[in-house]
Design an enzyme around this catalytic site. Sequence first.
Site, mmCIF file in Angstrom:
data_model
loop_
_atom_site.group_PDB
_atom_site.id
_atom_site.type_symbol
_atom_site.label_atom_id
_atom_site.label_comp_id
_atom_site.label_asym_id
_atom_site.label_seq_id
_atom_site.Cartn_x
_atom_site.Cartn_y
_atom_site.Cartn_z
ATOM 1 N N HIS A 1 0.821 -1.205 0.000
ATOM 2 C CA HIS A 1 0.000 0.000 0.000
ATOM 3 C C HIS A 1 0.860 1.262 0.000
ATOM 4 C CE1 HIS A 1 0.110 1.151 4.392
ATOM 5 N NE2 HIS A 1 0.203 -0.147 4.604
ATOM 6 N N ASP B 1 5.668 2.116 7.155
ATOM 7 C CA ASP B 1 4.374 1.470 6.934
ATOM 8 C C ASP B 1 3.620 2.304 5.904
ATOM 9 O OD1 ASP B 1 1.936 0.199 7.065
ATOM 10 O OD2 ASP B 1 1.502 0.777 9.129
ATOM 11 N N GLU C 1 -5.199 1.772 2.405
ATOM 12 C CA GLU C 1 -5.107 0.621 3.301
ATOM 13 C C GLU C 1 -5.314 1.035 4.741
ATOM 14 O OE1 GLU C 1 -2.983 -2.326 5.968
ATOM 15 O OE2 GLU C 1 -2.741 -0.165 5.736
ATOM 16 N N GLU C 2 -4.764 2.188 5.109
ATOM 17 C CA GLU C 2 -4.788 2.624 6.506
ATOM 18 C C GLU C 2 -6.181 2.993 6.994
ATOM 19 O OE1 GLU C 2 -2.469 2.185 8.426
ATOM 20 O OE2 GLU C 2 -0.553 2.294 7.378
ATOM 21 N N ASP D 1 4.028 -5.803 3.840
ATOM 22 C CA ASP D 1 3.690 -4.775 4.835
ATOM 23 C C ASP D 1 4.582 -4.956 6.060
ATOM 24 O OD1 ASP D 1 2.359 -2.645 6.074
ATOM 25 O OD2 ASP D 1 0.384 -3.383 5.478
ATOM 26 N N HIS E 1 3.415 3.241 13.318
ATOM 27 C CA HIS E 1 2.428 4.322 13.443
ATOM 28 C C HIS E 1 2.897 5.428 14.380
ATOM 29 C CE1 HIS E 1 -1.482 2.555 11.576
ATOM 30 N NE2 HIS E 1 -0.406 2.143 10.924
#
Length: 334
Positions: A62, A164, A196-197, A219, A306
């Site tokens: 992604h 990410d 995606e997130e 990922d 994150h």
Amino acid sequence: MEPLAKRLAEAFGVSGFEDEIRAAIRDEIAGLADSVEVDVLGNLVALRKGTGGGRRVMVAAHMDQIGVIVTHIDAQGFMRFAAVGGVYPTACWGAQVRFKDGTVGTIGLDGRVDRRGQLPELRDMYIDVGATSRDEVQQQVGDVAQFWPSFSAQGHAWFSPNMDDRAGCIALVQLLKELQGVEIAHDLYAVFTTQEEVGVRGARTSAYAVDPEIAIALDVTLTGDIPYPRPVMDVALGRGVAIKVQDSGMISHVGLNRALVATAEAEGIPYQLEVLAGGTTDAFAMQTTRAGVPASCLSFPSRHVHTPSQIVDRRDVEAAVRLLVGFLRQDIAL
């Protein structure tokens, strides 16, 4: 791969606003695929046709990253914001963000919060671009920003707010580069997905269109090599690509994982087995498209996922590329 990593990590690409990162990837893969298309949701779909007699294999990474979105601008020019994707409030205070036009700002904490004894929430924060009035602010409600500064390398470690999943994009671009001139039977769909997130949306629609026979996501995952990890995981930086067994959204196809492990062992590629207690990837969306697809995920162990300074190990990314090259060069029997 470091120049590629730096270029992709520094491209703007908050969920739903992936134009800049998509353009950078499209430039990097020019001439490496038989066709390159952008679908309605903004997914970049590159098809590298095989010699025939193989499978339709979809490998997805992604493009989007977490960020923040402006919800209100007050008379002094301070911007209130909400999360785009999974943003931890405790990681935000004092962080720097960058808007698409290059404007940078610092996330501040307003005076209502007890900074010594109270955990802040996003509603207690604001973006400060150094303005003294609303008229000095170029942004408007609905503008998004990504965490900044971006990429740096130190030894084997790559640091960036968006490993990410720029790590996955780097690996997928590198895969196409390393397959140049290599004959494989399978049709490879290298898909750089959007959103995606915020709910694996791009993978869901692109997998429906591709209709793959095999699907693999690229990922990041959490690690167990930090002080007092929670949850405890048998995954660490620098020990190889992690082959996902299960996460909270999917259980990987046993036969596909068996084939990936066999390839890694036959070619001496370092690997780890991963069970992730929370979170999922594009593999979940691909696995459950149409009548179902054998799916798995190759993960890059990442510390501080994150947050504004995520870390992956270059050697784990390289191991994933090597594994995919070896896997795609053989007949695939599940």
